[in-house]
Write a protein that holds these residues in place. Structure first.
Motif, PDB file in Angstrom:
ATOM      1  N   SER A   1       0.824  -1.206   0.000  1.00 48.43           N
ATOM      2  CA  SER A   1       0.000   0.000   0.000  1.00 48.43           C
ATOM      3  C   SER A   1       0.859   1.256   0.000  1.00 48.43           C
ATOM      4  O   SER A   1       0.616   2.188  -0.769  1.00 48.43           O
ATOM      5  N   VAL A   2       1.875   1.297   0.860  1.00 46.32           N
ATOM      6  CA  VAL A   2       2.754   2.470   0.886  1.00 46.32           C
ATOM      7  C   VAL A   2       3.840   2.387  -0.183  1.00 46.32           C
ATOM      8  O   VAL A   2       4.477   3.384  -0.508  1.00 46.32           O
ATOM      9  N   GLY A   3       4.062   1.179  -0.726  1.00 49.03           N
ATOM     10  CA  GLY A   3       5.029   1.029  -1.810  1.00 49.03           C
ATOM     11  C   GLY A   3       4.512   1.664  -3.090  1.00 49.03           C
ATOM     12  O   GLY A   3       3.319   1.960  -3.231  1.00 49.03           O
ATOM     13  N   GLY A   4       5.414   1.814  -4.040  1.00 55.20           N
ATOM     14  CA  GLY A   4       5.047   2.519  -5.263  1.00 55.20           C
ATOM     15  C   GLY A   4       5.528   1.834  -6.521  1.00 55.20           C
ATOM     16  O   GLY A   4       5.866   2.506  -7.497  1.00 55.20           O
ATOM     17  N   ILE A   5       5.576   0.499  -6.521  1.00 59.27           N
ATOM     18  CA  ILE A   5       5.941  -0.255  -7.723  1.00 59.27           C
ATOM     19  C   ILE A   5       4.651  -0.835  -8.299  1.00 59.27           C
ATOM     20  O   ILE A   5       3.959  -1.626  -7.647  1.00 59.27           O
ATOM     21  N   VAL A   6       4.326  -0.449  -9.526  1.00 61.19           N
ATOM     22  CA  VAL A   6       2.994  -0.706 -10.081  1.00 61.19           C
ATOM     23  C   VAL A   6       2.639  -2.181 -10.076  1.00 61.19           C
ATOM     24  O   VAL A   6       1.561  -2.578  -9.616  1.00 61.19           O
ATOM     25  N   LYS A   7       3.515  -3.044 -10.590  1.00 58.75           N
ATOM     26  CA  LYS A   7       3.180  -4.462 -10.704  1.00 58.75           C
ATOM     27  C   LYS A   7       2.955  -5.113  -9.338  1.00 58.75           C
ATOM     28  O   LYS A   7       2.227  -6.088  -9.228  1.00 58.75           O
ATOM     29  N   ASN A   8       3.584  -4.579  -8.297  1.00 57.48           N
ATOM     30  CA  ASN A   8       3.383  -5.124  -6.957  1.00 57.48           C
ATOM     31  C   ASN A   8       2.011  -4.769  -6.391  1.00 57.48           C
ATOM     32  O   ASN A   8       1.556  -5.382  -5.423  1.00 57.48           O
ATOM     33  N   ARG A   9       1.346  -3.753  -6.984  1.00 59.48           N
ATOM     34  CA  ARG A   9       0.102  -3.234  -6.439  1.00 59.48           C
ATOM     35  C   ARG A   9      -1.130  -3.598  -7.271  1.00 59.48           C
ATOM     36  O   ARG A   9      -2.227  -3.750  -6.733  1.00 59.48           O
TER      37      ARG A   9
END
Length: 450
Positions: free
Chosen positions: A162-170
């Motif tokens: 949620s706080v991360g910003g890598i598209v494929k992870n989200r």
């Protein structure tokens, strides 16, 4: 170097690889052409075919002291012979208490309590929960918003992605946590290409936090989380003054600052932690990986003075109130704690953090010696970390990077790629001749790639 075989009950035949759903892996491709490791020692892996592979990535940013170090192996063996597991819910054993003492003492500043878990992902989720609960026990329950950063990586728990910003992870996992926003990435290839160490341009990117504060109102924001150096997204190094400005903005509005030091901790930058290297003190520090040299999974949250006390001040004075309703079955696991204690002792005995600092100038020269190599559009370095950014093939982002990874392995060197960025982070025991070999291999691979 040791080329000992796999254990007798392990089968390396490709037709036995199918049941394992591998993480962050192109499974179908891998199982057609598997790359399998049988053993490791010092700076080298040995493949199942008996080929020695120079480790340019410290496993996965974690084996900072090199592989199969005897003091750590012995500590694990001796501990498991006496105590395989002990719970830490309303009970305890000596090892995590000693590890917490030594770990908090490693961090310059007023850090006084440590919460243990099992990975960097769990450390991040733990830190986010501690931050939210901290404001609540202080009577500031409106602070529920979390701020991350674009291209940030904070593990794969729901809090972390949620706080991360890598598209494929989200993108596959729905709306994630509510009340999360992101400041922009610091990556600025146009102004900062081929920087040595911290880039000159980009301190103003921290002011994006001021915009979000104005948008959401500071009274709603609990914490900001960033990696001092963003590793998994391709080695993004903070511009000069950037982390200092984030700290100042957080102080201005009563927001907690969390440093995710899962990668930058334990000597990777030539200091114990990034907070020491950059001279900026966050309120919470997450760590893992190098904490046990990758031998046994373990993570931790290191808390600045005042965090723990807020919970004890809130709790029932009779001592019958659990201060924080959070933890894991394996928090402070005895075997992991033993590995951690032996690892910290080895770092100190061999002065590995200082060794990394001493090697950093030579490493920097090797990194920037790749300028002009085919396909290279940027080079960046800090401590014993390198980012080598490649030009992507039209419509095939990541294809060139993946080919470079495979060909480097075939040439006897392990590198890591994220998209078309090569990330290098060797064990801190690397010798100059091995640095030369690693970069010569990368150069040869890139020159031969289409």
């Amino acid at each position: 170097m040791d080329g000992s075989a796999l254990p007798v009950n392990a089968d390396a035949a490709p037709n036995n690889l199918e049941p394992f759903w591998m993480p962050f892996t192109w499974n179908r491709r891998f199982k057609q052409e598997p790359l399998l490791l049988a053993s490791a020692k010092g700076m080298y892996y040995t493949s199942v075919e008996g080929e020695q592979i120079l480790d340019g990535t410290a496993g996965l940013w974690c084996c900072n002291a090199g592989h199969r170090r005897e003091p750590i192996v012995r500590a694990v063996q001796e501990t498991v012979e006496h105590l395989d597991f002990a719970p830490t819910f309303q009970l305890g054993h000596p090892l995590p208490f000693e590890l917490a003492n030594r770990l908090s003492a490693m961090v310059p500043g007023d850090y006084d309590h440590v919460a243990f878990c099992n990975s960097g992902s769990e450390a991040v989720d733990s830190a986010l929960k501690i931050a939210l609960a901290y404001h609540r026990v202080r009577g500031d329950a409106a602070r529920t918003r979390l701020i991350g950063r674009e291209r940030g990586y904070h593990g794969v728990g729901f809090g972390g992605i949620s706080v991360g910003g890598i598209v494929k992870n989200r993108m596959f996992f729905g709306p994630l946590l509510n009340g999360v926003d992101h400041i922009r990435s610091t990556h600025d290839l146009e102004r900062n290409a081929y920087s040595r160490g911290q880039p000159e341009h980009g301190v103003e990117f921290a002011d994006e936090l001021e915009r979000l504060v104005a948008l959401h109102d500071p009274s709603t924001i609990a914490a900001v989380i960033v990696e001092p150096v963003a590793g998994s997204t391709g080695v993004l190094i903070p511009p000069k003054g950037y982390l200092e400005r984030l700290r100042a903005i957080c102080d201005k509005y009563g927001i907690l600052l969390i440093f995710d030091e899962v990668i930058t901790g334990f000597g990777r930058l030539g200091s114990a932690f990034g907070t020491e290297h950059f001279g900026v003190q966050p309120d919470l520090i997450t760590c893992a990986k190098g904490l046990t040299n990758g031998v046994i999974p373990m993570g931790a949250v290191i808390c600045r003075k005042g965090i723990y006390e807020a919970f004890t001040d809130w709790a029932d004075e009779t001592g019958q109130t659990i201060e924080l309703f959070h933890g894991y079955t394996y928090s402070g696991h005895p075997v992991a704690a033993a590995a951690g204690l032996a690892t910290l002792a080895l770092y100190q005995e061999e002065q590995l953090f200082q060794r990394a600092a001493d090697l950093a100038p030579y490493w920097e020269q090797a990194v920037h010696g790749l300028k002009g190599t085919r396909h290279v559009i940027d080079l960046r370095n800090i401590g014993l970390i390198a980012g080598i950014e490649l030009e992507s093939r039209p419509g095939k982002v990541g294809a060139r990077g993946y080919e470079a990874f495979r060909k480097a392995f075939e040439a006897g060197a392990l590198i890591r790629v994220t998209g078309d960025i090569i990330a290098l982070s060797p064990p801190l025991i690397i010798e100059k001749a091995e640095i030369d070999r690693l970069f010569q291999t990368v150069r040869d691979v890139l020159q031969a790639l289409d």
